[in-house]
Design a protein around this motif. Sequence first.
Motif, PDB file in Angstrom:
ATOM      1  N   PHE A   1       0.827  -1.206   0.000  1.00 30.58           N
ATOM      2  CA  PHE A   1       0.000   0.000   0.000  1.00 30.58           C
ATOM      3  C   PHE A   1       0.864   1.261   0.000  1.00 30.58           C
ATOM      4  N   LEU A   2       1.907   1.260   0.808  1.00 28.57           N
ATOM      5  CA  LEU A   2       2.784   2.426   0.843  1.00 28.57           C
ATOM      6  C   LEU A   2       3.378   2.700  -0.532  1.00 28.57           C
ATOM      7  N   ASP A   3       3.758   1.640  -1.231  1.00 25.08           N
ATOM      8  CA  ASP A   3       4.360   1.817  -2.551  1.00 25.08           C
ATOM      9  C   ASP A   3       3.331   2.258  -3.583  1.00 25.08           C
ATOM     10  N   SER A   4       2.175   1.577  -3.632  1.00 20.35           N
ATOM     11  CA  SER A   4       1.198   1.845  -4.692  1.00 20.35           C
ATOM     12  C   SER A   4       0.388   3.113  -4.453  1.00 20.35           C
ATOM     13  N   HIS A   5       0.146   3.468  -3.190  1.00 20.35           N
ATOM     14  CA  HIS A   5      -0.729   4.598  -2.890  1.00 20.35           C
ATOM     15  C   HIS A   5       0.016   5.875  -2.491  1.00 20.35           C
ATOM     16  N   LEU A   6       1.319   5.769  -2.241  1.00 27.31           N
ATOM     17  CA  LEU A   6       2.047   6.955  -1.783  1.00 27.31           C
ATOM     18  C   LEU A   6       3.387   7.132  -2.505  1.00 27.31           C
ATOM     19  N   THR A   7       4.272   6.143  -2.381  1.00 29.68           N
ATOM     20  CA  THR A   7       5.588   6.280  -2.995  1.00 29.68           C
ATOM     21  C   THR A   7       5.483   6.440  -4.507  1.00 29.68           C
ATOM     22  N   SER A   8       4.543   5.741  -5.132  1.00 27.98           N
ATOM     23  CA  SER A   8       4.375   5.866  -6.583  1.00 27.98           C
ATOM     24  C   SER A   8       4.013   7.296  -6.975  1.00 27.98           C
ATOM     25  N   HIS A   9       3.269   7.984  -6.126  1.00 25.38           N
ATOM     26  CA  HIS A   9       2.943   9.385  -6.391  1.00 25.38           C
ATOM     27  C   HIS A   9       4.208  10.242  -6.354  1.00 25.38           C
ATOM     28  N   LEU A  10       5.058   9.994  -5.365  1.00 27.11           N
ATOM     29  CA  LEU A  10       6.291  10.775  -5.263  1.00 27.11           C
ATOM     30  C   LEU A  10       7.189  10.522  -6.466  1.00 27.11           C
ATOM     31  N   ARG A  11       7.304   9.254  -6.886  1.00 27.05           N
ATOM     32  CA  ARG A  11       8.121   8.961  -8.064  1.00 27.05           C
ATOM     33  C   ARG A  11       7.573   9.684  -9.295  1.00 27.05           C
ATOM     34  N   ALA A  12       6.260   9.659  -9.453  1.00 27.50           N
ATOM     35  CA  ALA A  12       5.662  10.324 -10.614  1.00 27.50           C
ATOM     36  C   ALA A  12       5.955  11.817 -10.603  1.00 27.50           C
ATOM     37  N   VAL A  13       5.855  12.442  -9.434  1.00 26.94           N
ATOM     38  CA  VAL A  13       6.174  13.868  -9.316  1.00 26.94           C
ATOM     39  C   VAL A  13       7.630  14.118  -9.692  1.00 26.94           C
ATOM     40  N   GLN A  14       8.525  13.305  -9.147  1.00 27.34           N
ATOM     41  CA  GLN A  14       9.949  13.513  -9.396  1.00 27.34           C
ATOM     42  C   GLN A  14      10.317  13.343 -10.863  1.00 27.34           C
ATOM     43  N   ARG A  15       9.572  12.512 -11.582  1.00 28.65           N
ATOM     44  CA  ARG A  15       9.914  12.228 -12.970  1.00 28.65           C
ATOM     45  C   ARG A  15       9.130  13.073 -13.974  1.00 28.65           C
ATOM     46  N   LEU A  16       7.968  13.565 -13.582  1.00 27.78           N
ATOM     47  CA  LEU A  16       7.147  14.315 -14.521  1.00 27.78           C
ATOM     48  C   LEU A  16       7.160  15.824 -14.273  1.00 27.78           C
ATOM     49  N   ALA A  17       7.123  16.230 -13.011  1.00 25.52           N
ATOM     50  CA  ALA A  17       7.057  17.665 -12.719  1.00 25.52           C
ATOM     51  C   ALA A  17       8.209  18.456 -13.341  1.00 25.52           C
ATOM     52  N   PRO A  18       9.456  17.944 -13.349  1.00 23.11           N
ATOM     53  CA  PRO A  18      10.537  18.716 -13.972  1.00 23.11           C
ATOM     54  C   PRO A  18      10.349  18.923 -15.474  1.00 23.11           C
TER      55      PRO A  18
END
Length: 247
Positions: A129-146
């Motif tokens: 759950f931590l990976d799919s519901h939270l950490t995955s969001h952080l990874r997406a931000v780090q890779r897409l927001a820039p």
Amino acid sequence: MTAESRGTPVPVPDDDSAGGTGPLTAVVVVGATGFVGSRLVRHLGDAGFGVVVCGRTRLERFADRAAYPEVIAALDAGAVTGEASPHAVAVALDDLARTHRLVGVVASIGGWSIADRLEEVPADTWAGFLDSHLTSHLRAVQRLAPRLPDGAAYVVLNGAASHTPMAGSGPVSVTGAALHMLVEVLRLESAPGGVRYREVVVEHAVAGDERNVDPDREVSARAVGEAVVAALAPGSEAVVRVGATPA
């Protein structure tokens, strides 16, 4: 331009996917193959956006240009939210920039679950759950927001469990509350005039999902889509609630 969707190329159309005469605009939908995400793809297309779809499974269906005219490219979620190298994301979005102006990201990641009491949740389930519901969001931000230009919007979908504790759905409530704080911190840290972080909170079950179990109330997928489009627009509220009871 082509982007690889598990080996299936999804071409960018030569015409204006927005149907207008202005600049071609595009939005990335992370979680595009899910129940809500797939409906957001349609709604964003109807609103005049080209859509870059991102998902873990069934991405190949978006290669049908007749069925999905709004889809202009596809990204495997492994490069966006997983452990895979983000290089493919940079290449695909740099390629996209030649034909479209990327104006936002919509992250529809996670989902609902009713299972064990928190005291009984197995360690591996909790980690999942931590990976799919939270950490995955952080990874997406780090890779897409820039890759987003100044003024673009990064919209995160969340649910009522993020602010209302729900028995049997402890992992969803805990990660939802953390996701809300993640967006708040990102907004606080964002440079003036930079990426605008927005949260759309869906307060009830989305109608039409066969996984719904006797919900007290439902909201339409259209209402969620309208809220997302509103959140993408300049001057939008930081948090947009769908189906909230008027005060």
